[in-house]
Design a protein around this motif. Structure first.
Motif, PDB file in Angstrom:
ATOM      1  N   VAL A 222      -6.789  71.171 -43.195  1.00 21.26           N
ATOM      2  CA  VAL A 222      -7.522  71.560 -44.409  1.00 21.26           C
ATOM      3  C   VAL A 222      -7.963  73.015 -44.300  1.00 21.26           C
ATOM      4  O   VAL A 222      -7.799  73.802 -45.239  1.00 21.26           O
ATOM      5  CB  VAL A 222      -8.746  70.647 -44.623  1.00 21.26           C
ATOM      6  N   ILE A 223      -8.503  73.372 -43.116  1.00 18.88           N
ATOM      7  CA  ILE A 223      -8.959  74.748 -42.898  1.00 18.88           C
ATOM      8  C   ILE A 223      -7.790  75.722 -43.021  1.00 18.88           C
ATOM      9  O   ILE A 223      -7.907  76.787 -43.634  1.00 18.88           O
ATOM     10  CB  ILE A 223      -9.631  74.877 -41.515  1.00 18.88           C
ATOM     11  N   ILE A 224      -6.642  75.340 -42.453  1.00 20.70           N
ATOM     12  CA  ILE A 224      -5.448  76.198 -42.523  1.00 20.70           C
ATOM     13  C   ILE A 224      -5.003  76.373 -43.968  1.00 20.70           C
ATOM     14  O   ILE A 224      -4.671  77.480 -44.400  1.00 20.70           O
ATOM     15  CB  ILE A 224      -4.307  75.600 -41.669  1.00 20.70           C
ATOM     16  N   GLU A 225      -5.032  75.299 -44.729  1.00 22.50           N
ATOM     17  CA  GLU A 225      -4.594  75.363 -46.136  1.00 22.50           C
ATOM     18  C   GLU A 225      -5.519  76.253 -46.967  1.00 22.50           C
ATOM     19  O   GLU A 225      -5.058  77.085 -47.754  1.00 22.50           O
ATOM     20  CB  GLU A 225      -4.545  73.952 -46.730  1.00 22.50           C
ATOM     21  N   ILE A 226      -6.818  76.102 -46.789  1.00 25.34           N
ATOM     22  CA  ILE A 226      -7.768  76.923 -47.546  1.00 25.34           C
ATOM     23  C   ILE A 226      -7.615  78.398 -47.163  1.00 25.34           C
ATOM     24  O   ILE A 226      -7.623  79.278 -48.029  1.00 25.34           O
ATOM     25  CB  ILE A 226      -9.214  76.448 -47.293  1.00 25.34           C
ATOM     26  N   SER A 227      -7.441  78.654 -45.873  1.00 19.12           N
ATOM     27  CA  SER A 227      -7.292  80.038 -45.419  1.00 19.12           C
ATOM     28  C   SER A 227      -5.983  80.635 -45.914  1.00 19.12           C
ATOM     29  O   SER A 227      -5.937  81.805 -46.330  1.00 19.12           O
ATOM     30  CB  SER A 227      -7.337  80.097 -43.881  1.00 19.12           C
ATOM     31  N   LYS A 228      -4.936  79.854 -45.878  1.00 22.51           N
ATOM     32  CA  LYS A 228      -3.613  80.338 -46.267  1.00 22.51           C
ATOM     33  C   LYS A 228      -3.540  80.673 -47.751  1.00 22.51           C
ATOM     34  O   LYS A 228      -2.952  81.688 -48.161  1.00 22.51           O
ATOM     35  CB  LYS A 228      -2.564  79.272 -45.914  1.00 22.51           C
ATOM     36  N   ARG A 230      -6.113  81.306 -49.770  1.00 24.22           N
ATOM     37  CA  ARG A 230      -7.070  82.392 -50.036  1.00 24.22           C
ATOM     38  C   ARG A 230      -7.819  82.250 -51.368  1.00 24.22           C
ATOM     39  O   ARG A 230      -8.067  83.215 -52.064  1.00 24.22           O
ATOM     40  CB  ARG A 230      -6.337  83.735 -49.998  1.00 24.22           C
ATOM     41  N   LEU A 231      -8.189  81.023 -51.703  1.00 22.61           N
ATOM     42  CA  LEU A 231      -8.982  80.783 -52.907  1.00 22.61           C
ATOM     43  C   LEU A 231     -10.335  80.164 -52.590  1.00 22.61           C
ATOM     44  O   LEU A 231     -11.110  79.864 -53.497  1.00 22.61           O
ATOM     45  CB  LEU A 231      -8.208  79.871 -53.874  1.00 22.61           C
ATOM     46  N   GLY A 232     -10.581  79.949 -51.299  1.00 23.71           N
ATOM     47  CA  GLY A 232     -11.874  79.398 -50.907  1.00 23.71           C
ATOM     48  C   GLY A 232     -12.035  77.934 -51.237  1.00 23.71           C
ATOM     49  O   GLY A 232     -13.150  77.411 -51.178  1.00 23.71           O
ATOM     50  N   THR A 233     -10.931  77.256 -51.546  1.00 25.48           N
ATOM     51  CA  THR A 233     -11.018  75.849 -51.918  1.00 25.48           C
ATOM     52  C   THR A 233      -9.639  75.207 -51.857  1.00 25.48           C
ATOM     53  O   THR A 233      -8.609  75.905 -51.781  1.00 25.48           O
ATOM     54  CB  THR A 233     -11.592  75.698 -53.331  1.00 25.48           C
ATOM     55  N   THR A 234      -9.621  73.895 -51.908  1.00 21.16           N
ATOM     56  CA  THR A 234      -8.376  73.149 -52.067  1.00 21.16           C
ATOM     57  C   THR A 234      -8.668  71.850 -52.800  1.00 21.16           C
ATOM     58  O   THR A 234      -9.755  71.281 -52.674  1.00 21.16           O
ATOM     59  CB  THR A 234      -7.714  72.837 -50.709  1.00 21.16           C
ATOM     60  N   ALA A 235      -7.692  71.438 -53.578  1.00 25.79           N
ATOM     61  CA  ALA A 235      -7.799  70.137 -54.241  1.00 25.79           C
ATOM     62  C   ALA A 235      -7.352  69.051 -53.277  1.00 25.79           C
ATOM     63  O   ALA A 235      -6.471  69.269 -52.440  1.00 25.79           O
ATOM     64  CB  ALA A 235      -6.930  70.113 -55.489  1.00 25.79           C
ATOM     65  N   VAL A 236      -7.969  67.898 -53.402  1.00 28.83           N
ATOM     66  CA  VAL A 236      -7.553  66.726 -52.639  1.00 28.83           C
ATOM     67  C   VAL A 236      -6.819  65.800 -53.607  1.00 28.83           C
ATOM     68  O   VAL A 236      -7.399  65.344 -54.604  1.00 28.83           O
ATOM     69  CB  VAL A 236      -8.756  66.008 -51.994  1.00 28.83           C
ATOM     70  N   ILE A 237      -5.539  65.537 -53.318  1.00 24.78           N
ATOM     71  CA  ILE A 237      -4.671  64.835 -54.257  1.00 24.78           C
ATOM     72  C   ILE A 237      -4.223  63.498 -53.675  1.00 24.78           C
ATOM     73  O   ILE A 237      -3.852  63.398 -52.493  1.00 24.78           O
ATOM     74  CB  ILE A 237      -3.413  65.671 -54.591  1.00 24.78           C
ATOM     75  N   GLU A 238      -4.259  62.481 -54.522  1.00 27.44           N
ATOM     76  CA  GLU A 238      -3.744  61.158 -54.144  1.00 27.44           C
ATOM     77  C   GLU A 238      -3.054  60.553 -55.350  1.00 27.44           C
ATOM     78  O   GLU A 238      -3.638  60.484 -56.438  1.00 27.44           O
ATOM     79  CB  GLU A 238      -4.879  60.252 -53.671  1.00 27.44           C
ATOM     80  N   ASN A 239      -1.794  60.152 -55.172  1.00 25.05           N
ATOM     81  CA  ASN A 239      -0.993  59.606 -56.273  1.00 25.05           C
ATOM     82  C   ASN A 239      -0.955  60.570 -57.462  1.00 25.05           C
ATOM     83  O   ASN A 239      -1.091  60.157 -58.623  1.00 25.05           O
ATOM     84  CB  ASN A 239      -1.533  58.240 -56.712  1.00 25.05           C
ATOM     85  N   ASP A 240      -0.760  61.839 -57.135  1.00 27.34           N
ATOM     86  CA  ASP A 240      -0.655  62.902 -58.145  1.00 27.34           C
ATOM     87  C   ASP A 240      -1.931  63.093 -58.964  1.00 27.34           C
ATOM     88  O   ASP A 240      -1.907  63.745 -60.018  1.00 27.34           O
ATOM     89  CB  ASP A 240       0.523  62.638 -59.102  1.00 27.34           C
ATOM     90  N   LYS A 241      -3.045  62.560 -58.510  1.00 22.65           N
ATOM     91  CA  LYS A 241      -4.313  62.710 -59.211  1.00 22.65           C
ATOM     92  C   LYS A 241      -5.322  63.454 -58.326  1.00 22.65           C
ATOM     93  O   LYS A 241      -5.306  63.310 -57.098  1.00 22.65           O
ATOM     94  CB  LYS A 241      -4.904  61.341 -59.587  1.00 22.65           C
ATOM     95  N   ILE A 242      -6.184  64.210 -58.970  1.00 20.71           N
ATOM     96  CA  ILE A 242      -7.252  64.878 -58.230  1.00 20.71           C
ATOM     97  C   ILE A 242      -8.329  63.856 -57.888  1.00 20.71           C
ATOM     98  O   ILE A 242      -8.902  63.216 -58.776  1.00 20.71           O
ATOM     99  CB  ILE A 242      -7.874  66.014 -59.070  1.00 20.71           C
ATOM    100  N   VAL A 243      -8.596  63.697 -56.613  1.00 24.56           N
ATOM    101  CA  VAL A 243      -9.642  62.757 -56.195  1.00 24.56           C
ATOM    102  C   VAL A 243     -10.814  63.476 -55.536  1.00 24.56           C
ATOM    103  O   VAL A 243     -11.862  62.865 -55.274  1.00 24.56           O
ATOM    104  CB  VAL A 243      -9.073  61.688 -55.236  1.00 24.56           C
TER     105      VAL A 243
END
Length: 321
Positions: A222-228, A230-243
């Protein structure tokens, strides 16, 4: 300075004098104002606004306001009009003449020429008994008792009154034309005002990465994804939906609580029911949502599908603030 008044005293008195003059205009409105608005609205031509001296300067601003609110208008200087610019006037145009005295030589020469062409003339004057006031088809009274100038000479209150009447005409015509914010955007595509009126969320997200993790994603990833991304956030997705959503703030709180990072996964620290916005929403709406909820990022959906992130910095770069 006379009477040893301070600069602030003089400025305050100027403002009070002009505000009093403007307030009195409401008492001077009559049926001719209504007739003017209705006639301009029903005409098939443009509005030609003319004047001399300071009134000419005010005329140019009135023209700008008309044009930006859906009433086609052009400026014609009264002096230039009698030296060739009368050719600007077309068959169905309505001419508005601005003159405090209504008796300036240029107006006296110009008015009969306009009338000979068959065009209707609207007078905005402070002297109803003047040449302009008695020869125009419609007369709007812009009388002021005195100028803000202490010598009662420099056009101050009188030109402000002309300007206010021009604004009143423009707003009445705007209402009659059902001129909407979408119409306004067509005439104001530039600058921060234009961007507020036409820029949409989908215009912003194409510039950004699409950070995505899943509920079972290890925190390290998660940390790698947020850093990569560069938006200071990430969505958590399950079954193509934002959870959920994970932000830099969530990561800082996790570290502050001394949690065992090695054993944590995304769903352990994610914020549930994150704020989202439609891809077709106005960018200004995204800013309003962020401000209302005290957040700096918002997830974007297209028919319930996660498609991007808008960051507060995106809006600031576009002048949406």
């Amino acid at each position: 300075m006379k009477n040893k008044n301070t600069i602030i005293d003089i400025a305050k008195q100027t403002i009070l004098d002009e505000s009093e003059a403007i307030a009195n205009l409401a008492n001077l409105l009559n049926e001719d104002f209504t007739k003017t608005v209705n006639f301009i609205h029903s005409s098939n031509g443009r509005v030609i606004v003319t004047g001399i001296g300071k009134s000419a300067n005010i005329a140019t601003k009135i023209v700008a306001t008309f044009n930006s609110t859906g009433t086609p208008a052009i400026f014609m200087h009264a002096a230039d009009a009698i030296h060739g610019d009368l050719g600007n006037i077309q068959k169905n145009d309505v001419v508005i003449c601005l003159s405090k005295s209504g008796n300036t030589p240029e107006i006296k020469v110009l008015l009969p020429l306009i009338k000979n062409y068959g065009n209707k003339v609207v007078a905005i004057t402070g002297n109803l008994e003047s040449f302009l006031g008695t020869h125009a088809d419609f007369v709007i009274n812009s009388y002021v008792e005195k100028e803000a100038c202490p010598n009662n000479l420099a056009p101050t209150s009188s030109t402000t009154a002309q300007l206010v009447i021009g604004d009143a005409l423009a707003v009445c015509l705007l209402e009659k034309n059902n001129f909407s914010s979408k119409d306004f955007a067509k005439y104001h595509p530039g600058g921060s005002l234009g961007r507020k009126l036409y820029l949409r969320v989908h215009d912003l997200i194409d510039k950004n990465e699409l950070p995505v993790v899943h509920p079972q994603t290890p925190i390290k990833d998660v940390i790698i994804e947020i850093s990569k991304k560069r938006l200071g956030t990430t969505a958590v997705i399950e079954n193509d939906k934002i959870v959920g959503i994970i932000t830099d703030g969530d990561l800082r709180r996790m570290l502050k609580d001394n949690l065992d990072i090695g054993s944590l996964i995304a769903k352990d620290i994610m914020g549930k029911n994150p704020k989202t916005i439609s891809v077709d929403a106005m960018a200004a709406e995204a800013l309003e949502t962020m401000e209302r909820n005290n957040i700096t990022q918002i997830l974007v959906e297209d028919r319930s599908k996660y498609v991007g992130v808008v960051h507060l910095h995106d809006l600031l770069k576009e002048g949406i603030f």
